[in-house]
Scaffold this motif. Sequence first.
Motif, PDB file in Angstrom:
ATOM      1  N   MET B   1     -44.839 -11.285 -32.018  1.00  0.00           N
ATOM      2  CA  MET B   1     -43.567 -11.808 -31.508  1.00  0.00           C
ATOM      3  C   MET B   1     -43.550 -13.335 -31.597  1.00  0.00           C
ATOM      4  O   MET B   1     -44.520 -13.973 -31.191  1.00  0.00           O
ATOM      5  N   THR B   2     -42.446 -13.877 -32.100  1.00  0.00           N
ATOM      6  CA  THR B   2     -42.292 -15.332 -31.983  1.00  0.00           C
ATOM      7  C   THR B   2     -41.936 -15.679 -30.538  1.00  0.00           C
ATOM      8  O   THR B   2     -42.207 -16.779 -30.082  1.00  0.00           O
ATOM      9  N   ASN B   3     -41.305 -14.739 -29.850  1.00  0.00           N
ATOM     10  CA  ASN B   3     -40.948 -14.939 -28.446  1.00  0.00           C
ATOM     11  C   ASN B   3     -41.854 -14.036 -27.608  1.00  0.00           C
ATOM     12  O   ASN B   3     -42.989 -13.837 -27.995  1.00  0.00           O
ATOM     13  N   HIS B   4     -41.405 -13.505 -26.531  1.00  0.00           N
ATOM     14  CA  HIS B   4     -42.275 -12.662 -25.704  1.00  0.00           C
ATOM     15  C   HIS B   4     -41.426 -11.663 -24.932  1.00  0.00           C
ATOM     16  O   HIS B   4     -40.193 -11.758 -24.917  1.00  0.00           O
ATOM     17  N   TRP B   5     -42.088 -10.691 -24.310  1.00  0.00           N
ATOM     18  CA  TRP B   5     -41.351  -9.561 -23.702  1.00  0.00           C
ATOM     19  C   TRP B   5     -40.272 -10.017 -22.720  1.00  0.00           C
ATOM     20  O   TRP B   5     -39.132  -9.564 -22.785  1.00  0.00           O
ATOM     21  N   ILE B   6     -40.644 -10.896 -21.788  1.00  0.00           N
ATOM     22  CA  ILE B   6     -39.688 -11.287 -20.738  1.00  0.00           C
ATOM     23  C   ILE B   6     -38.470 -11.962 -21.353  1.00  0.00           C
ATOM     24  O   ILE B   6     -37.349 -11.837 -20.879  1.00  0.00           O
ATOM     25  N   ASP B   7     -38.715 -12.665 -22.480  1.00  0.00           N
ATOM     26  CA  ASP B   7     -37.635 -13.432 -23.104  1.00  0.00           C
ATOM     27  C   ASP B   7     -36.496 -12.548 -23.615  1.00  0.00           C
ATOM     28  O   ASP B   7     -35.384 -13.036 -23.834  1.00  0.00           O
ATOM     29  N   ILE B   8     -36.764 -11.253 -23.792  1.00  0.00           N
ATOM     30  CA  ILE B   8     -35.681 -10.364 -24.250  1.00  0.00           C
ATOM     31  C   ILE B   8     -34.490 -10.471 -23.294  1.00  0.00           C
ATOM     32  O   ILE B   8     -33.346 -10.350 -23.697  1.00  0.00           O
ATOM     33  N   ARG B   9     -34.780 -10.758 -22.016  1.00  0.00           N
ATOM     34  CA  ARG B   9     -33.699 -10.809 -21.030  1.00  0.00           C
ATOM     35  C   ARG B   9     -32.719 -11.959 -21.295  1.00  0.00           C
ATOM     36  O   ARG B   9     -31.601 -11.979 -20.785  1.00  0.00           O
ATOM     37  N   ASN B  10     -33.148 -12.963 -22.096  1.00  0.00           N
ATOM     38  CA  ASN B  10     -32.284 -14.109 -22.399  1.00  0.00           C
ATOM     39  C   ASN B  10     -31.339 -13.860 -23.565  1.00  0.00           C
ATOM     40  O   ASN B  10     -30.523 -14.712 -23.915  1.00  0.00           O
ATOM     41  N   TRP B 564     -48.904 -18.128 -15.897  1.00  0.00           N
ATOM     42  CA  TRP B 564     -49.306 -16.712 -15.911  1.00  0.00           C
ATOM     43  C   TRP B 564     -50.024 -16.446 -17.229  1.00  0.00           C
ATOM     44  O   TRP B 564     -49.463 -16.608 -18.300  1.00  0.00           O
ATOM     45  N   ALA B 565     -51.295 -16.048 -17.157  1.00  0.00           N
ATOM     46  CA  ALA B 565     -52.107 -15.793 -18.348  1.00  0.00           C
ATOM     47  C   ALA B 565     -52.035 -17.012 -19.279  1.00  0.00           C
ATOM     48  O   ALA B 565     -51.866 -18.155 -18.810  1.00  0.00           O
ATOM     49  N   TRP B 566     -52.153 -16.808 -20.553  1.00  0.00           N
ATOM     50  CA  TRP B 566     -52.150 -17.935 -21.490  1.00  0.00           C
ATOM     51  C   TRP B 566     -51.628 -17.421 -22.825  1.00  0.00           C
ATOM     52  O   TRP B 566     -51.913 -16.289 -23.221  1.00  0.00           O
ATOM     53  N   SER B 567     -50.830 -18.246 -23.475  1.00  0.00           N
ATOM     54  CA  SER B 567     -50.209 -17.810 -24.720  1.00  0.00           C
ATOM     55  C   SER B 567     -50.642 -18.716 -25.854  1.00  0.00           C
ATOM     56  O   SER B 567     -50.667 -19.937 -25.697  1.00  0.00           O
ATOM     57  N   TRP B 568     -51.011 -18.111 -26.990  1.00  0.00           N
ATOM     58  CA  TRP B 568     -51.321 -18.977 -28.136  1.00  0.00           C
ATOM     59  C   TRP B 568     -50.044 -19.336 -28.861  1.00  0.00           C
ATOM     60  O   TRP B 568     -49.129 -18.534 -28.825  1.00  0.00           O
ATOM     61  N   PRO B 569     -49.953 -20.509 -29.478  1.00  0.00           N
ATOM     62  CA  PRO B 569     -50.911 -21.621 -29.457  1.00  0.00           C
ATOM     63  C   PRO B 569     -50.608 -22.584 -28.300  1.00  0.00           C
ATOM     64  O   PRO B 569     -49.449 -22.828 -27.980  1.00  0.00           O
ATOM     65  N   MET B 570     -51.652 -23.114 -27.678  1.00  0.00           N
ATOM     66  CA  MET B 570     -51.530 -24.170 -26.659  1.00  0.00           C
ATOM     67  C   MET B 570     -50.616 -23.788 -25.485  1.00  0.00           C
ATOM     68  O   MET B 570     -49.932 -24.618 -24.923  1.00  0.00           O
ATOM     69  N   ASN B 571     -50.584 -22.503 -25.163  1.00  0.00           N
ATOM     70  CA  ASN B 571     -49.751 -21.986 -24.079  1.00  0.00           C
ATOM     71  C   ASN B 571     -48.255 -22.095 -24.383  1.00  0.00           C
ATOM     72  O   ASN B 571     -47.417 -22.081 -23.481  1.00  0.00           O
ATOM     73  N   ARG B 572     -47.921 -22.215 -25.660  1.00  0.00           N
ATOM     74  CA  ARG B 572     -46.498 -22.244 -26.077  1.00  0.00           C
ATOM     75  C   ARG B 572     -45.956 -20.833 -25.986  1.00  0.00           C
ATOM     76  O   ARG B 572     -46.514 -19.894 -26.525  1.00  0.00           O
ATOM     77  N   ARG B 573     -44.841 -20.666 -25.284  1.00  0.00           N
ATOM     78  CA  ARG B 573     -44.322 -19.317 -25.067  1.00  0.00           C
ATOM     79  C   ARG B 573     -43.316 -18.897 -26.138  1.00  0.00           C
ATOM     80  O   ARG B 573     -43.132 -17.711 -26.390  1.00  0.00           O
ATOM     81  N   ILE B 574     -42.632 -19.879 -26.719  1.00  0.00           N
ATOM     82  CA  ILE B 574     -41.662 -19.552 -27.774  1.00  0.00           C
ATOM     83  C   ILE B 574     -41.985 -20.397 -29.008  1.00  0.00           C
ATOM     84  O   ILE B 574     -41.961 -21.638 -28.947  1.00  0.00           O
ATOM     85  N   LEU B 575     -42.307 -19.721 -30.106  1.00  0.00           N
ATOM     86  CA  LEU B 575     -42.702 -20.426 -31.328  1.00  0.00           C
ATOM     87  C   LEU B 575     -41.477 -21.087 -31.974  1.00  0.00           C
ATOM     88  O   LEU B 575     -40.358 -20.619 -31.824  1.00  0.00           O
ATOM     89  N   TYR B 576     -41.737 -22.144 -32.727  1.00  0.00           N
ATOM     90  CA  TYR B 576     -40.694 -22.889 -33.451  1.00  0.00           C
ATOM     91  C   TYR B 576     -39.625 -23.423 -32.492  1.00  0.00           C
ATOM     92  O   TYR B 576     -38.448 -23.484 -32.833  1.00  0.00           O
TER      93      TYR B 576
END
Lengths: 260, 834
Positions: B1-10, B564-576
Amino acid sequence: MEHMTLCIDISKCTACRACQVACKNWNQLKAEQTQNRGTHENPPDLSANTWNRIVFMETRLADGKIDWAFFNDRCRHCEDPRCMEGAESLPEAIVRDDSGAVIFTEKTRELDFDDVASSCPYGIPRKDDVSGRIVKCTLCVDRITHGLKPACVQACSTGSLNFGPRKEMLRFVEARVKALGAEANVYPDPMEDYNTLWILPLNSKHYPLAQAMPIPRRHRMAKTRMPMAVGVAALAAAGLMHFRERGLHDPHRKQGETNR
Amino acid sequence: MTNHWIDIRNSDYILAMGSNPVKNHPISFKWIMKAIEKGATLISVDPRYTRTSRKAQVYAPLRSGSDIAFLGGMIHYLLENKLYFETYVREYTNASFLIHPDFMLPGDNQGVFSGLKGTETTEGFIDGKYDKATWAYQRDDKGNILKDKTLQDPHCVFQLLKKHFSRYNLEIVSSITGTPPDKLLAVYATYAKSGAPDKSGTVLYAMGWTQHTVGTQNIRAMSIIQLLLGNMGVAGGGVNALRGESNVQGSTDHGLLFHILPGYLKTPKAGQETFAAYNTANTPQSADPLSANWWRNYPKYSASLLREFYGQEVALEEAYRYLPKIDAGVDYSWLTIFDLLYQEKFKGFFAWGQNPACSGANCNKGRQALTKLDWLVNVNLFDNETASFWRGPGMDPKQIKTEVFMLPCAASYEKEGSLSNSGRWMQWRYKAVDPPGKALPDADIVNALFQRIRALYKAKKGVFAEPILKLRWEYGPKDAAGKVTHIDPHRVAKEINGYFLEDKVINGKLYNRGTLVPGFTSLADDGSTSCGNWLYCNSYTQEGNMSARKNKDDPSGIGLYPGWAWSWPMNRRILYNRASVDLDGKPWQPEKPVIEWHLNVWKGDVADGGWPPLASGEKSRYPFITQTEGHGHIFGPGLADGPFPEHYEPLESPMEKNLLSAQFISPVLKRFDRSTTSDVNLRASHDPRYPLVCTTYRVTEHWQTGVMTRWQPWLAELEPGMFVEISSELAAEKGIKTGEIVIVKSARGQLEAVAMVTVRWAPFTIAGKTIHQVGIPYHYGWVTTAERKYAANDKKPQVFTFGDSANIVTPNIGDANTMIPESKVFMVDVVKKA
């Protein structure tokens, strides 16, 4: 304990069936050797080891659209439980808890199963041949009296299963029905008589409860019990519904255009 | 995912295609529902009406294997009606780049792109390979890419895109897909609304897109749409693979596949003789100062990885020499491994946490291949069809030489460690209970194996022993002899994060030798740092184990939960996420900003680099930092099968010809059905014996081949056996009643299934003809059935299941880029059991 109510919002059910597994896990109920009968629905009926289950119903409507409903069937936890009529020989065998839960105690071993089964208009009670007890959903009375939600509610990820103080739940039900539009309604009717409530987003004919007749309301305030004969007459009056709802539990239900 | 599960709500528009999230990713529906409650529209595109379709406001059916035609039609619609997000397309994508004037599109070139060398047949080209010289950008003499920001030049990507997809008009798309034109338009028009700058659209896909010979191009087609609509980098946007296994993201990140090392570094090739040659081959160059060209850092990551593997005592060049090299052009993917095994090219096999006798495409061949082994080690929780292959259906144990070892391992709840979910979150998990009996965590089995192998090399001096003898192994406490007794997952996680191997001053701050590296910008190419996976650098620092964090604060308001937890890269939650703002750093979507340039810093998510917004000139960088040119790829010149997606039929198709061109199937596929072992690699396309399109899928209740779930009686009772879903029309035609047992057969095998007759699967009208499609679930196998023989000490399931693996009928052909098998479309027949 405070009077509680469980509410099933059909519009949010995805038939993931976590509720079925959670019920078996908490109550340590055995799995049944099932078969795929041409439907995802399983086990085929409520049983001594299956106290709630999702009933699937699919229909192709006249406009070509598909109607696919998931109905979680289980004990209604009536305010004035008809099953208690079947326990008149041993009234303490079936009790109605303050919480609203209708509980089949160990003493149900001493009851005549047919008396109890035939007094329930919804076809819920089952005989456990191993323990000899008559069994069904307990509303997880052993959880809720300790401040927990019923196991099925705890496992529900979509918010289809809701549980809380009765007044709160009744308000919730009214708000949801309003939000879901003109066709939405509450089952069973009237909702004041039950502690398990279903929010139906569409007319009830879309669910495996088609044309359910309301049960004649009993007057709980008048503490006198109806004579047996009157009870039988009342049952006869509710006969159509009785038959229809029991139809839910027919393992030979036909699949196909109306996949009941 | 470039984004993440919770982000679907947006999201405002959610397209579920190539996936059935409500059924197969049930928790995702929680977030889809939150979006719908805020007014979002869910669109479901699927061959059959699924539970996701049930919850969707828009549903359209399509024939399996026609996704590129469907999406190509959407690209055509967006361009024709000018519904794309123009500024985004011009500034952030390669739409303005000029392509080599000799580049040719399939519409002008017999259905293939320019540069193909292959053999011509009645089905078009086969065994092809592209020379990509004409797919290159035009450059000036300094190496700068020529652009036309007006997007008018006939050689610019935008115009080529327009021309290519002009062939995908509504009429032809509907003929190929079987989707009625009004339903195509409903999907196109609805999803196009996500092109408004302040709206976002997300796509949720899964194996329904990847398991095709054109799987990569299915996703490319959607990536183009997401770029045209400005949906990359924004909240509620992205291209989101719903992964089918809880840690499959982690496994790819850490280099499980043959062609990559941890962190998506490339496996060295035989021709790359020196470390410098390897780095040069894999480090892209950009002449444009505004391009971050992130992979320019490649030598820092590869050097740090070698340091983790071999430490400071081994020179980098020597350590590189120790790495296995693959021959150029040879693939070691699953299908090829089993083909080689079938040809008896190797003798031993570790089936580790897998069940190839059921999970491999064309598994009758796979099961036969297993009989050629001298030894097989099966590491698993339970007996399965692989461990017991020698006593499976059609096998004569007396004729099979293979010695099978079963090593019981710990389940996820029986060990500590991390897993990485689809949304790239590394999450720490604790041990709940001890594993039963002699079962060990997988890592401890690896440790024991390594110790034994190293001792053997020490004692017997094997060929090329140094890579084993000198391997660093600092993953746990040691006994008096210096041997690691068991693996400590924390030590592994720290090795993955990486250490400073020398004292260093970075930006005025002193970092001592032996301390954990704070992030991958501190990694060096001179051997002064170690790092097991650069993408995971920053996950376990001097501050502690980032993946174990449980902070529920969400200062962003859009569900980033950075603590909450950690996201690659550098804890970035949404790529690009630099593409979520305009040239001045203002969010396109002020209601749900991912980042925002404020008082000379980025606020919000960890920005994709700290450079100022593009309008600030030379100090800035383009938003797509991992692309060499910094721009999103509408034109993708890196793939094996074309820079734009083009519709080709599946290997097995109901069609006589491809309605779009003379090229029937993708010209660059590896064709096992044409190889020396072709008697077990059969193909039956447009064959009256197999008139039905078939697909495979999963049910909520079972997991993968069912090794874990078929033994779980509460799950087995819910989905007790193999079924085939068929339409009521087809059932009537064939006289099949629901619930009766039927045979599903393909060119490669046949299996029994219970007929599930349904109104949810309507026949398709394809090019004027009625085409039926059926579907079968993936999860079953003979080991848990009632009919098999159970030996005295065999575990018996409490609830027996019915039927065998769906892969008995699937074809062994892979995607042109990834070699993922085409399990989602092939031809079968369904007949009543005699």
